[in-house]
Design a protein around this motif. Sequence first.
Motif, short mmCIF file in Angstrom:
data_model
loop_
_atom_site.label_atom_id
_atom_site.label_comp_id
_atom_site.label_asym_id
_atom_site.label_seq_id
_atom_site.Cartn_x
_atom_site.Cartn_y
_atom_site.Cartn_z
N ARG A 225 0.83 -1.22 0.00
CA ARG A 225 0.00 0.00 0.00
C ARG A 225 0.86 1.26 0.00
O ARG A 225 0.52 2.25 -0.63
N GLY A 226 1.97 1.16 0.76
CA GLY A 226 2.79 2.36 0.94
C GLY A 226 3.73 2.64 -0.21
O GLY A 226 4.43 3.64 -0.21
N ARG A 227 3.76 1.75 -1.21
CA ARG A 227 4.72 1.90 -2.29
C ARG A 227 4.57 3.24 -3.02
O ARG A 227 5.54 3.98 -3.16
N ARG A 228 3.35 3.52 -3.44
CA ARG A 228 3.11 4.77 -4.17
C ARG A 228 3.28 5.98 -3.27
O ARG A 228 3.88 6.98 -3.64
N PHE B 201 17.24 1.66 6.59
CA PHE B 201 16.40 2.53 5.78
C PHE B 201 16.68 2.31 4.30
O PHE B 201 15.75 2.16 3.49
N PHE B 202 17.97 2.23 3.94
CA PHE B 202 18.28 2.07 2.52
C PHE B 202 17.91 0.67 2.01
O PHE B 202 17.54 0.51 0.85
N ARG B 203 18.00 -0.32 2.88
CA ARG B 203 17.55 -1.66 2.48
C ARG B 203 16.04 -1.63 2.19
O ARG B 203 15.55 -2.25 1.27
N ARG B 204 15.35 -0.87 3.04
CA ARG B 204 13.90 -0.75 2.88
C ARG B 204 13.56 -0.02 1.57
O ARG B 204 12.69 -0.42 0.83
N VAL B 205 14.30 1.07 1.32
CA VAL B 205 14.10 1.83 0.09
C VAL B 205 14.36 0.92 -1.11
O VAL B 205 13.59 0.90 -2.07
N GLU B 206 15.46 0.15 -1.00
CA GLU B 206 15.83 -0.74 -2.10
C GLU B 206 14.71 -1.75 -2.36
O GLU B 206 14.36 -2.03 -3.49
N ARG B 207 14.15 -2.27 -1.25
CA ARG B 207 13.09 -3.27 -1.39
C ARG B 207 11.82 -2.66 -2.00
O ARG B 207 11.16 -3.25 -2.83
N LEU B 208 11.53 -1.44 -1.54
CA LEU B 208 10.31 -0.81 -2.05
C LEU B 208 10.44 -0.38 -3.50
O LEU B 208 9.47 -0.37 -4.24
N THR B 209 11.64 -0.04 -3.90
CA THR B 209 11.80 0.45 -5.27
C THR B 209 12.32 -0.63 -6.21
O THR B 209 12.46 -0.39 -7.39
#
Lengths: 192, 107
Positions: free
Chosen positions: B33-36, B98-106
């Motif tokens: 849900r939070g991707r966009r 945080f960057f791992r999370r960003v990487e996963r989300l993007t």
Amino acid sequence: MVEDREIIRRCRLGQMSLMDVLIERYKTDLYSLCEKLTRDPSDADDLFQDTWMNVVKNLEKYSSKYAFKTWLFSICLNRYRDLYRRRKRWWRRITRISSWERPEGNPVEFRAPDPDPEETMISEERKSTVREAVEGLEDMFRLPVLLHYFQGLSTAEVGEVLGISPGTVKSRLSRGREKLRSQMEGLGHGRA
Amino acid sequence: MDERELETVLHALARERRAPSERLLRRTKSAIRGRRLFHLVAFLSLGTQAMGVVAGIFVLMSPEVRPAVKILTLAGLTSFFGAIAVVVVAARRQVVWFFRRVERLTA
């Protein structure tokens, strides 16, 4: 019950909240595959989440001529190959036997009929030995065994997921079983 | 162990299944849900910060701006970059997470 294809069609139109329905529908199938592929609870969690994120990312590429479940498993296996297979986590393998008893997660009943009396007689020791033997197989044989026996896919569906012909799947299953039996004999569980 | 017995044990093992934890399910659903929303917030946040830095540099280079304002701007920019440096050093683990999370989300 709304069909998978209809849910995906609506998701493509922007109703992403419907992904929750698919996640709930396939959570146990997918998670048990992740657990058996990675042999590690925290890696299984990562793989589960990565797989769903890739489903969302590649939703436009889904073709309705394939069952959603086989497409989902294909994505899961691709992610597993990309992220985990090359890792040399030998130190985790040392502890993997104990990790099968994981504290987190909810045990669920598989949608199969009640086990027959013969199955209830199978000792935990024997199950554990076969489990270890399956884990010890090369991926070439282990993946068809996991998908066919543990996930209940037909040989044609296993072929779709792995990108090989049903004949090759049957051959790998047969050789996988043979390898399992020879490993069991090596461990002292000889032919009856 | 014969073929039939092996198949029986394999089918028995197939019954041993676990559902993912509720926590993992919640995390997965909210990540989808939070991707966009995440993309939007990240874009706006980084965009605003970049505009602030550009405006600061413009003020520093402009001959019409009073020296006192330039000093204040320089102090502001130094504090901004200093704060980023301190956060990165002090919270390395969180930054990596945080960057791992960003990487996963993007990804």
